[in-house]
Each structure stands twice: as structure tokens, then as C-alpha cells.
Write a protein that holds these residues in place. Structure first.
Motif, short mmCIF file in Angstrom:
data_model
loop_
_atom_site.label_atom_id
_atom_site.label_comp_id
_atom_site.label_asym_id
_atom_site.label_seq_id
_atom_site.Cartn_x
_atom_site.Cartn_y
_atom_site.Cartn_z
N ILE A 133 -6.93 32.42 -29.26
CA ILE A 133 -8.00 33.42 -29.35
C ILE A 133 -8.57 33.72 -27.97
N ASP A 134 -8.78 32.67 -27.17
CA ASP A 134 -9.29 32.86 -25.81
C ASP A 134 -8.31 33.67 -24.96
N GLY A 135 -7.03 33.63 -25.32
CA GLY A 135 -6.02 34.40 -24.60
C GLY A 135 -5.88 35.83 -25.11
N GLY A 136 -6.78 36.24 -26.01
CA GLY A 136 -6.78 37.61 -26.50
C GLY A 136 -5.84 37.87 -27.66
N ARG A 137 -5.36 36.83 -28.29
CA ARG A 137 -4.41 37.00 -29.39
C ARG A 137 -5.07 36.78 -30.75
N TYR A 138 -4.53 37.46 -31.74
CA TYR A 138 -4.89 37.18 -33.13
C TYR A 138 -4.08 35.97 -33.60
N VAL A 139 -4.66 35.19 -34.47
CA VAL A 139 -3.94 34.09 -35.11
C VAL A 139 -3.93 34.36 -36.61
N VAL A 140 -2.75 34.61 -37.16
CA VAL A 140 -2.62 34.79 -38.61
C VAL A 140 -2.06 33.50 -39.17
N ALA A 141 -2.86 32.81 -39.97
CA ALA A 141 -2.47 31.51 -40.51
C ALA A 141 -2.38 31.55 -42.03
N LEU A 231 1.84 19.94 -40.42
CA LEU A 231 2.03 19.34 -41.73
C LEU A 231 1.16 18.09 -41.87
N PHE A 232 0.63 17.92 -43.06
CA PHE A 232 0.03 16.64 -43.44
C PHE A 232 0.55 16.35 -44.84
N ALA A 233 1.67 15.58 -44.88
CA ALA A 233 2.39 15.38 -46.14
C ALA A 233 2.81 16.75 -46.67
N ASP A 234 2.31 17.16 -47.87
CA ASP A 234 2.72 18.45 -48.42
C ASP A 234 1.75 19.58 -48.06
N ASP A 235 0.66 19.28 -47.34
CA ASP A 235 -0.23 20.34 -46.86
C ASP A 235 0.46 21.04 -45.69
N THR A 236 0.84 22.28 -45.90
CA THR A 236 1.66 23.00 -44.93
C THR A 236 0.92 24.21 -44.39
N LEU A 237 0.71 24.21 -43.08
CA LEU A 237 0.03 25.31 -42.40
C LEU A 237 1.00 25.96 -41.43
N VAL A 238 1.18 27.28 -41.55
CA VAL A 238 2.03 28.02 -40.62
C VAL A 238 1.20 29.14 -40.00
N ALA A 239 1.49 29.46 -38.74
CA ALA A 239 0.70 30.49 -38.05
C ALA A 239 1.55 31.26 -37.07
N CYS A 240 1.16 32.53 -36.86
CA CYS A 240 1.80 33.40 -35.87
C CYS A 240 0.72 33.97 -34.96
N TYR A 241 1.09 34.24 -33.69
CA TYR A 241 0.14 34.77 -32.72
C TYR A 241 0.67 36.09 -32.15
N ASP A 242 -0.26 36.99 -31.83
CA ASP A 242 0.10 38.21 -31.11
C ASP A 242 -1.17 38.97 -30.72
N THR A 243 -1.08 39.71 -29.63
CA THR A 243 -2.23 40.55 -29.25
C THR A 243 -2.34 41.77 -30.15
N THR A 281 -9.94 35.15 -35.07
CA THR A 281 -10.13 36.01 -33.90
C THR A 281 -11.61 36.00 -33.52
N THR A 282 -11.99 36.89 -32.62
CA THR A 282 -13.40 37.00 -32.24
C THR A 282 -14.16 37.79 -33.29
N LYS A 283 -15.48 37.69 -33.28
CA LYS A 283 -16.30 38.38 -34.26
C LYS A 283 -16.12 39.89 -34.17
N TYR A 284 -16.06 40.42 -32.96
CA TYR A 284 -15.90 41.87 -32.79
C TYR A 284 -14.57 42.33 -33.38
N LYS A 285 -13.49 41.66 -33.04
CA LYS A 285 -12.17 42.06 -33.54
C LYS A 285 -12.08 41.90 -35.06
#
Length: 354
Positions: A133-141, A231-243, A281-285
Motif C-alpha cells: 500500500i505504501d508503494g502505491g499498489r492495491y492489494v486484492v486479498a 497458510l495456517f493449516a487450512d486457512d488459505t489467504l491469497v493476494a495480488c498487487y497492482d497499481t 488500500t488508502t482511505k482516499y482510494k
């Protein structure tokens, strides 16, 4: 003998509700029967055979609500023989050592591992997302919810994966024996049901079960075209980044399409209704996002976007300012216990922890 004694000493001093055996007896009389127990364990490992007498588990329904008669309001507790856990622990120690020594487990798997915890998984996630986020990217998780994952494992696929990681000879023969011809019965009000075959999953309540599940899911990172997997056992989190948010959504949809094939191949199922997505992301975005025109889906079902989600007992919100976590947990507790003003309590906690 030294390793076996260490295993027995690690057992809790409480009666096993399966066979009503108290491990304290093993500890007190180990100097007398230790050589017999060692022969018992070594014979199983040398022959590559797990004793059939130890393959039956007993399920004891424990009510979650007092005086209930509804089946869905009982928690099934799977109990196993004491001596099964003795053999399993010996195998577990060697299997963990093998996977750790050869660095075979996915680095971002924090479940059931030494020097890993919910805290380490959360720290990794939050630190990574804040940096993006600090690098100006969105994080979709996307927070994937797997449906009864431990119970739906295909044992033949598990054995194939063990072979892939170099498990062979008498060891893989032992695992084949351990996983086949397993049975279970139910005990309720001191009445036992007939035995039925258990053909899927890892034995619940076992020593080896959690580790075998980690091995089963370990290769998911090879089939996930994402920027981040945690991963935490079966708790699975995936994410992609892009501006560019549109590109980020496209990347995530492609990743979910590949993951769908992975889950299908491995006989695992995603509970889409409990699967959630967040855009960090940031509040504004965030205020500029038109959620009506973005869509994520898996199994042709739309994944719900939320602005906060509970992950490993912690509430993560889209701005990563932890207001949601404070509101749901600490502040609520303090307001109840000392009558503090909510805004003042929030300020106090921010000063202390943020």
C-alpha cells in the motif's frame, strides 16, 4: 530407548477417554516395560505395518449447548487408542525432521509448526500488505474457506504426494497400512454403534493428522498464480498487487480459476459463501472504488467483497488501521469491565500499541 522415553514423558497425565488408559502408568513403569514398548514400535516400523487393532477410533458427541437433542448442536470428538499415539509420535518426530532438514514445507505455512503461530502469520501478512500500500499498489486479498478439509483428503493422493517428497520403501508401506482399513464407531450414553469404514481424510485427533494435512496442501503454492500466499493449516489467504485495480482484479480472477482446478484435482472444496475478499488500500482510494463494477468468482459463484474480515482471530479491515479489531475485542471488553468511554479507550490503546 532414549527417544521412546522422551515421547512417553511428553504425554499429558490424563486418562484417555478411548481406552481409559492413564499415561502416568507408562511413565512410572517405563524402566520395566520400556524394552517391550520399544520392540512393539520397532516391529511396526520394520515391517511397514500399522496394527489393525489400533485402526478403530471412537467418536464421542459432546453437546455445545446444554440439554440439547439436536445432532447439529453436538461436537464430534474423535478418540484414539493410547498405543496408536505412541507409534504415531515416533513416526511424527522422524517425518518432521525429514521435512525440516530438507526444507520441503512451504515457508508461509504457519499451522502446526515449531516456531510458527497465528501471530507470525498475521505479522507477515500485515507487514507485506502495508508495504505494498505504501508503494502505491492495491492489494486484492481473498480469504478462502475450505469445506471440512481434514475430513475430505483423498488418501491415495496423499500417498502419491508423500512419494513425491521422497518417502519410499518400508516407510511408505507403513503409511499405506496406517491409512487403509480404518474404522470408526460412535459412543453415546455408554452405548456403542456398529463399526463403519472410514475411507477419507486423516484421522481426527491423531498425532500425524495435522502434519499429513500440511503435506497434502503443501504444493498449492506451485499452482497459485498470486503475488502472496499465506497458510495456517487450512486457512488459505491469497493476494495480488497492482497499481491498477482493474489489472489486479483480472490477475486475481485468473488465480482463482487455477485454484479451482487445483482444489478439484485434490478433492477439496471451497465454501464460497464463507469465502470473502477485501481490497486493501488508502482511505482516499477505497472511497473511489465502484464495487458494482468489479467481480471475483470461483466455481462461477461471486465472492463477496467486505471491508473487514476475521482472519486467525484478528479483524483485518481494508485500511489496516485496526479500528475493527479494537471495536470487536479490546474496547468492548474494557467498556464492560471498567465503564470507560469508548473514544477514550480507543485513544488509550492506540497510544499503547500502534
Amino acid at each position: 530407548m532414549k527417544e521412546l522415553k522422551s515421547i512417553i514423558l511428553s504425554f499429558e497425565n490424563k486418562i484417555n477417554i478411548y481406552d481409559f488408559f492413564n499415561p502416568t502408568l507408562l511413565k512410572h513403569f517405563f524402566y520395566v516395560i520400556g524394552h517391550v514398548l520399544l520392540h512393539f514400535v520397532n516391529t511396526s516400523l520394520d515391517k511397514g505395518e500399522f496394527p489393525d487393532a489400533l485402526k478403530t477410533s471412537t467418536i464421542i458427541p459432546i453437546p455445545k449447548i446444554a440439554n440439547t437433542s439436536k445432532a447439529e448442536e453436538f461436537r464430534p470428538i474423535n478418540t484414539l487408542p493410547t498405543f496408536e499415539k505412541l507409534i504415531e509420535r515416533a513416526v511424527y518426530e522422524q517425518l518432521v525432521e525429514y521435512f525440516d532438514k530438507n526444507k520441503l514445507l512451504f515457508t508461509n505455512q504457519s499451522g502446526f509448526r515449531k516456531n510458527h503461530s497465528c501471530e507470525s502469520a498475521l505479522q507477515l501478512t500485515v507487514t507485506k500488505f502495508k508495504r505494498e500500500i505504501d508503494g502505491g499498489r492495491y492489494v486484492v486479498a481473498v480469504f478462502l474457506d475450505l469445506k471440512r478439509a481434514f475430513e475430505t483428503i483423498d488418501r491415495n493422493i496423499l500417498l502419491t504426494k508423500l512419494r513425491y517428497y521422497g518417502i519410499g520403501g518400508n516407510v511408505i508401506k507403513w503409511f499405506e497400512s496406517y491409512l487403509t482399513d480404518r474404522k470408526q464407531k460412535v459412543k453415546y450414553n455408554n452405548v456403542l454403534s456398529d463399526e463403519v469404514s472410514s475411507e477419507f481424510g486423516v484421522p481426527q485427533g491423531s498425532v500425524l493428522g495435522p502434519l499429513l494435512f500440511l503435506i497434502y496442501l503443501n504444493d498449492i503454492v506451485n499452482y497459485c498464480d498470486c503475488d502472496f500466499v499465506n497458510l495456517f493449516a487450512d486457512d488459505t489467504l491469497v493476494a495480488c498487487y497492482d497499481t491498477d485495480l482493474d489489472k489486479c482484479i483480472q490477475k486475481m480472477n485468473k488465480a482463482l480459476e487455477i485454484l479451482e482446478k487445483y482444489f478439484n484435482t485434490n478433492k477439496l472444496k471451497v465454501n464460497v459463501s464463507k469465502t470473502k475478499a477485501i481490497i486493501f488500500t488508502t482511505k482516499y482510494k477505497y472511497n473511489q472504488i465502484d464495487f458494482a463494477n468489479i467481480n471475483l468468482s470461483i466455481y462461477n459463484i461471486t465472492v463477496e467483497f467486505v471491508n473487514k474480515c476475521k482472519y486467525l482471530g484478528f479483524y483485518l479491515d481494508s485500511l489496516l488501521d485496526f479500528e475493527s479489531h479494537l471495536d470487536y475485542h479490546t474496547i468492548h471488553l474494557l467498556v464492560e469491565t471498567d465503564g470507560s468511554d469508548k473514544k477514550r479507550t480507543r485513544r488509550r490503546f492506540k497510544q499503547l500499541f500502534m
